[in-house]
Design an enzyme around this catalytic site. Structure first.
Site, PDB file in Angstrom:
ATOM      1  N   SER A  77       0.528  -1.042  -0.067  1.00 29.02           N
ATOM      2  CA  SER A  77      -0.194   0.456   0.328  1.00 29.02           C
ATOM      3  C   SER A  77       1.141   1.316  -0.346  1.00 29.02           C
ATOM      4  CB  SER A  77      -0.848   0.035   1.368  1.00 29.02           C
ATOM      5  OG  SER A  77      -1.742  -0.826   0.998  1.00 29.02           O
ATOM      6  N   GLU A  81      -6.404  -6.127   4.340  1.00 28.69           N
ATOM      7  CA  GLU A  81      -6.638  -7.302   3.432  1.00 28.69           C
ATOM      8  C   GLU A  81      -7.795  -7.372   2.736  1.00 28.69           C
ATOM      9  OE1 GLU A  81      -3.124  -9.443   5.008  1.00 28.69           O
ATOM     10  OE2 GLU A  81      -4.562 -10.153   3.456  1.00 28.69           O
TER      11      GLU A  81
HETATM   12  C1  LIG Z   1      -3.413  -1.153  10.694  1.00 31.55           C
HETATM   13  C2  LIG Z   1      -3.573  -1.517   9.579  1.00 31.55           C
HETATM   14  C3  LIG Z   1      -2.344  -2.118   8.648  1.00 31.55           C
HETATM   15  C4  LIG Z   1      -2.348  -2.621   7.347  1.00 31.55           C
HETATM   16  N1  LIG Z   1      -1.519  -3.465   6.573  1.00 31.55           N
HETATM   17  C5  LIG Z   1      -0.494  -3.179   5.663  1.00 31.55           C
HETATM   18  C6  LIG Z   1       0.596  -4.176   5.221  1.00 31.55           C
HETATM   19  O1  LIG Z   1       1.435  -4.790   6.011  1.00 31.55           O
HETATM   20  N2  LIG Z   1       0.860  -4.209   4.155  1.00 31.55           N
HETATM   21  C7  LIG Z   1       0.362  -3.091   2.717  1.00 31.55           C
HETATM   22  O2  LIG Z   1       0.489  -3.121   2.380  1.00 31.55           O
HETATM   23  N3  LIG Z   1      -0.678  -2.534   2.608  1.00 31.55           N
HETATM   24  C8  LIG Z   1      -1.597  -2.941   4.684  1.00 31.55           C
HETATM   25  N4  LIG Z   1      -2.698  -1.546   5.190  1.00 31.55           N
HETATM   26  C9  LIG Z   1      -2.947  -1.022   4.095  1.00 31.55           C
HETATM   27  C10 LIG Z   1      -4.511  -1.284   3.514  1.00 31.55           C
HETATM   28  O3  LIG Z   1      -4.029  -2.840   2.915  1.00 31.55           O
HETATM   29  C11 LIG Z   1      -5.319  -0.400   3.080  1.00 31.55           C
HETATM   30  O4  LIG Z   1      -5.672   0.496   4.104  1.00 31.55           O
HETATM   31  C12 LIG Z   1      -6.263  -1.150   2.453  1.00 31.55           C
HETATM   32  O5  LIG Z   1      -6.402  -1.975   0.924  1.00 31.55           O
HETATM   33  C13 LIG Z   1      -7.843   0.243   1.807  1.00 31.55           C
HETATM   34  O6  LIG Z   1      -6.905   0.991   1.026  1.00 31.55           O
HETATM   35  P1  LIG Z   1      -6.764   2.574   0.922  1.00 31.55           P
HETATM   36  O7  LIG Z   1      -6.455   2.491   3.356  1.00 31.55           O
HETATM   37  O8  LIG Z   1      -6.246   3.299   0.427  1.00 31.55           O
HETATM   38  O9  LIG Z   1      -8.550   3.068   0.919  1.00 31.55           O
HETATM   39  P2  LIG Z   1      -8.917   3.924  -0.529  1.00 31.55           P
HETATM   40  O10 LIG Z   1      -8.339   2.010  -1.495  1.00 31.55           O
HETATM   41  O11 LIG Z   1      -8.375   5.151  -0.453  1.00 31.55           O
HETATM   42  O12 LIG Z   1     -10.014   3.063  -0.220  1.00 31.55           O
HETATM   43  C14 LIG Z   1     -11.613   4.037   0.458  1.00 31.55           C
HETATM   44  C15 LIG Z   1     -12.226   4.005   0.649  1.00 31.55           C
HETATM   45  O13 LIG Z   1     -13.023   4.595  -0.476  1.00 31.55           O
HETATM   46  C16 LIG Z   1     -13.927   2.447  -0.852  1.00 31.55           C
HETATM   47  N5  LIG Z   1     -13.330   1.877  -2.231  1.00 31.55           N
HETATM   48  C17 LIG Z   1     -11.952   2.637  -2.717  1.00 31.55           C
HETATM   49  N6  LIG Z   1     -11.591   1.999  -4.424  1.00 31.55           N
HETATM   50  C18 LIG Z   1     -13.642   1.619  -4.234  1.00 31.55           C
HETATM   51  C19 LIG Z   1     -14.093   1.283  -5.750  1.00 31.55           C
HETATM   52  N7  LIG Z   1     -13.862   1.460  -6.674  1.00 31.55           N
HETATM   53  N8  LIG Z   1     -15.625   0.908  -4.929  1.00 31.55           N
HETATM   54  C20 LIG Z   1     -16.405   1.454  -4.015  1.00 31.55           C
HETATM   55  N9  LIG Z   1     -15.375   1.782  -2.869  1.00 31.55           N
HETATM   56  C21 LIG Z   1     -14.729   1.468  -2.941  1.00 31.55           C
HETATM   57  C22 LIG Z   1     -13.124   1.641  -0.062  1.00 31.55           C
HETATM   58  O14 LIG Z   1     -13.342   0.362   0.304  1.00 31.55           O
HETATM   59  C23 LIG Z   1     -12.677   2.387   1.189  1.00 31.55           C
HETATM   60  O15 LIG Z   1     -13.892   2.234   1.898  1.00 31.55           O
HETATM   61  C24 LIG Z   1      -2.627  -1.573   6.459  1.00 31.55           C
HETATM   62  C25 LIG Z   1      -3.838  -0.797   6.705  1.00 31.55           C
HETATM   63  C26 LIG Z   1      -4.392  -0.697   8.683  1.00 31.55           C
HETATM   64  C27 LIG Z   1      -5.101   0.375   9.045  1.00 31.55           C
END
Ligand SMILES: Cc1cc2nc3c(=O)[nH]c(=O)nc-3n(C[C@H](O)[C@H](O)[C@H](O)COP(=O)(O)OP(=O)(O)OC[C@H]3O[C@@H](n4cnc5c(N)ncnc54)[C@H](O)[C@@H]3O)c2cc1C
Length: 389
Positions: free
Chosen positions: A130, A364
């Site tokens: 991410s 995830e």
């Molecule tokens: C505690 C924690 C640990 C983590 N650990 C890791 C790790 O070890 N490695 C790693 O790589 N990542 C990690 N992550 C990241 C995590 O995988 C991402 O936060 C997650 O994939 C969501 O991405 P984003 O936060 O950028 O949200 P965004 O992708 O910006 O999405 C924001 C919101 O919009 C919604 N959304 C986005 N696109 C669409 C669509 N096309 N249609 C409808 N709704 C949509 C999403 O569902 C969400 O509700 C971690 C996150 C947290 C909070």
């Protein structure tokens, strides 16, 4: 289809439960007290290691690792039962002798350098996919890797990387668009000593996540995982769906524990001359939680059995994760409500579960990403509505 555990599975689950009750749960009040005083809010690395060593003496080691790597070679179903037991504590305890699934895909010399030291606990890894610009749209990552002779030069930022501040190396995904046949994303093994830096990034729960910075980090060609350009399909997707089964089982364990606390609390708390347990609204919340907990377990066991049978399990795993994550948050909210102000206080584990469970709807794969995948399966006729087998 028989989802009942074998006598061996039951014995393993019982052994894990008694280990958690005997060795891990006593740390909970200590951690809550010291966290309230500003100290570490989870097991310290030393405490974790000492518990893992004790568990190893009881044969609990490498529970998710194939036998050929010295692990227990357990089925996904058994791993699911174990995860339920581990989910009963809010502490982030896990058995030693395990490693990221991606590391089992390494070639022999990479395994010597990265997989085996992770299994033995000498090295710690993180999974860096991410970025600040987006997590759900994983194919849209902006970190780049450009070839320079027999090296790659990586530039970019990673965010939300679990344990990224403690990791010795990062399984790093970068765009190598001009190279490789499909996808244009390549996975690399990048040692911290190669030059990336990290800083902690505070979040709501007790998770330790970090921001990682790559500035002209030079990585040898030998550290590419698999094929150039194939990192997303072969390395990232290799573990995503199977992880969802086990992590959701952990949520079922958390629901179990919270509901047990709610039953005991409501039997003992008397208001207006009667225990809360006599109130219909309280009993209904507990009954709804019980059904949600059972449904989550069954969804996980179903997905695990499909996985073990070598059949398509991803729709089932996504369904389990979507249902379980939402159910666990609802149960935590209801159990906190039943406890009143004590649910909100830091003295009991309830508020901690409440904060920590929330992330399951985000990482995830967010709820929305699960819904997209589940509905896509239906519209593409990959799965019939309601089809279990
Ligand atoms: C505690 C924690 C640990 C983590 N650990 C890791 C790790 O070890 N490695 C790693 O790589 N990542 C990690 N992550 C990241 C995590 O995988 C991402 O936060 C997650 O994939 C969501 O991405 P984003 O936060 O950028 O949200 P965004 O992708 O910006 O999405 C924001 C919101 O919009 C919604 N959304 C986005 N696109 C669409 C669509 N096309 N249609 C409808 N709704 C949509 C999403 O569902 C969400 O509700 C971690 C996150 C947290 C909070």
């Amino acid at each position: 289809m028989d989802l009942s555990p074998s006598p061996e599975d039951s014995a393993i689950a019982d052994a894990v439960r008694s280990f958690v009750e005997r060795e891990v749960l006593p740390h909970e009040p200590v951690v809550l007290q010291r966290a309230a005083a500003g100290g570490p809010d989870d097991l310290t690395p030393e405490e974790l290691r000492s518990l893992q060593d004790k568990a190893r003496e009881s044969g609990l080691w490498g529970v998710a690792t194939p036998e050929e790597y010295g692990g227990a070679g357990l089925s996904k179903l058994t791993q699911t039962l174990i995860a339920v037991e581990l989910g009963r504590t809010f502490l982030q305890f896990y058995f030693g002798g395990t490693a990221f699934d991606s590391l089992f895909l390494l070639n022999d010399s990479q395994k010597q350098k990265y997989l085996y030291p992770c299994l033995s606990g000498e090295l710690r890894a993180c999974f860096a996919m991410s970025e600040p610009g987006g997590g759900s749209d994983a194919r849209g990552i902006r970190t780049t890797a450009e070839r320079d002779g027999d090296h790659w030069v990586i530039n970019g930022e990673k965010l939300w990387i679990s344990h990224g501040n403690d990791a010795d190396f990062a399984i790093t995904f970068a765009r190598t668009a001009a190279e490789g046949a499909s996808g244009g994303i390549t996975a690399f093994l990048v040692d911290r000593s190669m030059g990336w830096t990290s800083s902690p990034y505070p979040v709501m729960g007790s998770y330790k996540v970090a921001q990682l910075s790559f500035r002209d980090v030079r990585v040898p060609d030998a550290n590419v995982i698999g094929q150039v350009g194939e990192g997303f399909q072969t390395v990232a997707l290799a573990s995503f769906h199977a992880n969802r089964i086990v992590m959701t089982a952990g949520m079922a364990g958390a629901m179990e524990r919270l509901l047990e606390m709610a039953v005991t609390w409501s039997e003992n708390r008397v208001t207006f001359g009667e225990p809360l347990a006599q109130r219909e609204n309280v009993r209904w919340m507990i009954a709804d939680g019980e059904v949600a907990c059972r449904a989550t377990k069954l969804l996980c066991l179903h997905a695990a059995s499909l996985y073990d049978a070598g059949t398509e399990f991803r729709h089932a795993a996504n369904s389990a994760k979507l249902f379980g994550a939402r159910a666990a948050c609802q149960v935590a909210d209801d159990v906190l409500q039943i406890h009143g102000a004590m649910g909100y206080a830091k003295e009991l584990p309830v508020e901690r579960f409440y904060r920590d469970l929330r992330v399951n709807r985000i990482y995830e794969g967010t709820d929305e990403m699960q819904r997209l995948a589940i509905s896509r399966d239906l519209f593409k006729r990959h799965v019939k509505v309601g089809q279990l087998w």
